[in-house]
Design an enzyme around this catalytic site. Structure first.
Site, PDB file in Angstrom:
ATOM      1  CG  HIS A  18     -44.139 -14.336  26.940  1.00  0.00           C
ATOM      2  ND1 HIS A  18     -44.437 -13.744  25.731  1.00  0.00           N
ATOM      3  CD2 HIS A  18     -44.238 -15.648  26.544  1.00  0.00           C
ATOM      4  CE1 HIS A  18     -44.907 -14.694  24.890  1.00  0.00           C
ATOM      5  NE2 HIS A  18     -44.736 -15.805  25.149  1.00  0.00           N
ATOM      6  CG  HIS A 196     -46.637 -17.375  20.763  1.00  0.00           C
ATOM      7  ND1 HIS A 196     -45.682 -16.462  20.897  1.00  0.00           N
ATOM      8  CD2 HIS A 196     -46.819 -17.617  22.018  1.00  0.00           C
ATOM      9  CE1 HIS A 196     -45.204 -16.343  22.291  1.00  0.00           C
ATOM     10  NE2 HIS A 196     -46.026 -17.095  22.823  1.00  0.00           N
ATOM     11  CD  GLU A 199     -50.049 -20.729  23.992  1.00  0.00           C
ATOM     12  OE1 GLU A 199     -50.208 -19.600  23.277  1.00  0.00           O
ATOM     13  OE2 GLU A 199     -49.679 -20.720  25.221  1.00  0.00           O
ATOM     14  CG  ASP A 278     -45.574 -16.484  30.112  1.00  0.00           C
ATOM     15  OD1 ASP A 278     -45.349 -15.176  30.150  1.00  0.00           O
ATOM     16  OD2 ASP A 278     -46.444 -17.065  29.189  1.00  0.00           O
TER      17      ASP A 278
HETATM   18  N1  HPA Z   1     -49.422 -17.588  24.849  1.00  0.00           N
HETATM   19  C1  HPA Z   1     -49.694 -16.425  24.251  1.00  0.00           C
HETATM   20  N2  HPA Z   1     -49.508 -15.071  24.522  1.00  0.00           N
HETATM   21  C2  HPA Z   1     -48.572 -15.004  25.522  1.00  0.00           C
HETATM   22  C3  HPA Z   1     -48.119 -16.129  26.468  1.00  0.00           C
HETATM   23  C4  HPA Z   1     -48.707 -17.287  25.907  1.00  0.00           C
HETATM   24  O1  HPA Z   1     -48.078 -18.572  26.544  1.00  0.00           O
HETATM   25  N3  HPA Z   1     -47.429 -15.488  27.234  1.00  0.00           N
HETATM   26  C5  HPA Z   1     -47.316 -14.480  27.221  1.00  0.00           C
HETATM   27  N4  HPA Z   1     -48.291 -13.878  26.095  1.00  0.00           N
HETATM   28 ZN    ZN Z   2     -45.490 -17.719  24.933  1.00  0.00          ZN
END
Ligand code: HPA
Ligand code: ZN
Length: 337
Positions: A18, A196, A199, A278
Site C-alpha cells: 500500500h 485482501h 487476514e 505497509d
Molecule cells: N489490511 C487491510 N487493509 C489495509 C492494510 C492491511 O494490511 N493496509 C492498508 N490497508
Molecule cells: Zn494489505
C-alpha cells in the site's frame, strides 16, 4: 539512472504494497510542515509512540490519520519515489502498488491529484530505479459498494493508468459478497482483480473472494490453513497468496513470527510470496520481511528461490519481463552453488 541494486540481493517482485503505508514518520512531519498541517502527534517521538497495534483497525486509524499530510501532486510523487528508492535497496525488480483513492477523495483531495502524483513517479521508475511497476486501485470494504463504483467510474473516465483493482481496509463484517458488482464492472473494463481475504476474516471469505469476485490473487490469505478443503483448492489452482509476515505479527494476526503458517503453506504446495504490506508501519521493506522469515524458519537458498520465483510468476508483468527476472533469479541461485 541511480546505481543498480547490489547484485547479491535476491531479485523479487513486490505484489502486496500500500503506497500510503510507505509514508515514513520523517516524511509525514516534512509534508505536514510543507502543507501547514497540524498533526495530533507533532514530534517524531510522539508520532513513533503511536505505532503499537492491537489489531487491523488500530493500525488503520493511524494509517488514515497520517494521510492528512498528502495534499499536492508533489506529495504523492515524493512518497512514491521514496518507496521506489527503498524497494531498489530491497532487491525489488517489479512492484505492483496499491493506493486507496477513496481515502483521498473523502478528504477533499481531487482524484486527479493523487493519481497524477503517484503515476508520475511510477512513469520514471524503470529508468530511475530499474523497477517496472503497475498501479492497483484498492477499494475500502468498510465503505458502501456504490461509493466504490462511483470512484471506479471516475478512474475509468479519466483513463487513469491502473492495471487492476483490489479490496482492502476492515475485513471482518465486510464480506466479499458486498462487492460483486464492483468486481464485475472492473472485469468488464479489462482490469486485473485482486483482493485482501483471510487476514483477519475467516476461510469462508477466501472461498467467496474466489467464487463471487473471481480474483486472480489473494492478498494475505493466511487463515486458509484452518480449512483443508480450501488449501486443496488453492494449491490445485496455484492461486497466488501474497503473504506479509511482519504485518501479520504487528497486527496480531499471528501471536509470533514462529507461529506464522508460512512454512505450513509452503509444505502444502501453495503459491506463496513474501511482501511488505505497509513497510513504514510494520518494521521493514521486502528485504526485511525475507530476512525475518528466513532467519525464523531457517529457509535455505532453494526456498528463497521458490518464494522469489512465485512473486515473479504471480505478477502482472509482461511475459518478457517475467522471463528476464526469472533469469536474474537463476543467476542469483547459481552464484550460491
Ligand atoms: N489490511 C487491510 N487493509 C489495509 C492494510 C492491511 O494490511 N493496509 C492498508 N490497508
Ligand atoms: Zn494489505
Amino acid at each position: 539512472m541511480e546505481t543498480p541494486a547490489p547484485a547479491q540481493l535476491l531479485p523479487k517482485a513486490e505484489l502486496h504494497l500500500h503506497i500510503e503505508g510507505t509514508l515514513e514518520p520523517e516524511l509525514i512531519l516534512e509534508l505536514a510542515a510543507r502543507n501547514g498541517i497540524e498533526l495530533p502527534h507533532p514530534t517524531l517521538e510522539e508520532l513513533r509512540a503511536q505505532y503499537e497495534f492491537t489489531d487491523l483497525q488500530s493500525f488503520l486509524d493511524l494509517y488514515y490519520a497520517n494521510m492528512a499530510v498528502l495534499v499536492a501532486e508533489a506529495d504523492f510523487a515524493d512518497m512514491t519515489r521514496a518507496y521506489l528508492r527503498r524497494a531498489r535497496e530491497s532487491g525489488v525488480r517489479h512492484a505492483e502498488i496499491m493506493f486507496d483513492p477513496q481515502a483521498h477523495v473523502a478528504r477533499g483531495i481531487p482524484l486527479t491529484t493523487a493519481v497524477a502524483g503517484i503515476a508520475s513517479a511510477l512513469a520514471a521508475s524503470e529508468a530511475e530505479f530499474g523497477i517496472t511497476t503497475g498501479l492497483i486501485a484498492a477499494f475500502l470494504r468498510d465503505q458502501p459498494e456504490d461509493d466504490a463504483l462511483d470512484v471506479l467510474g471516475q478512474l475509468l473516465a479519466m483513463d487513469a493508468p491502473i492495471i487492476g483493482i483490489g479490496l482492502d481496509s476492515a475485513e471482518v463484517g465486510n464480506p466479499p459478497s458486498k462487492f460483486i458488482r464492483l468486481f464485475d464492472r472492473a472485469r468488464e473494463a479489462g482490469l486485473r482483480l485482486v483482493a485482501h481475504a483471510g487476514e483477519e476474516g475467516p476461510p469462508s471469505y477466501v472461498w467467496d473472494t474466489l467464487d463471487l469476485l473471481g480474483v486472480e490473487r489473494i492478498d494475505h490469505g493466511i487463515r486458509c490453513v484452518e480449512d483443508s478443503r480450501l488449501v486443496q483448492r488453492l494449491a490445485a489452482g496455484q492461486v497466488p497468496l501474497t503473504v506479509c509476515p511482519l504485518s501479520n505479527v504487528r497486527l496480531r494476526a499471528v501471536d509470533t513470527l514462529a507461529a506464522h503458517p508460512l512454512p505450513q503453506m509452503l509444505a502444502s504446495g501453495l503459491n506463496v510470496s513474501i511482501n511488505s504490506d505497509d513497510p513504514a508501519y510494520f518494521g521493514g521493506y521486502a528485504r526485511e520481511n525475507f530476512q525475518a522469515a528466513a532467519a525464523e524458519f531457517s529457509f535455505d537458498a532453494d526456498t528463497l528461490e521458490v518464494l522469489a520465483g512465485n512473486s515473479i510468476r504471480s505478477s502482472f508483468a509482461t511475459e518478457t519481463r517475467k522471463a528476464e527476472l526469472l533469469a536474474e533469479l537463476a543467476r542469483w541461485r547459481a552464484a550460491r552453488g
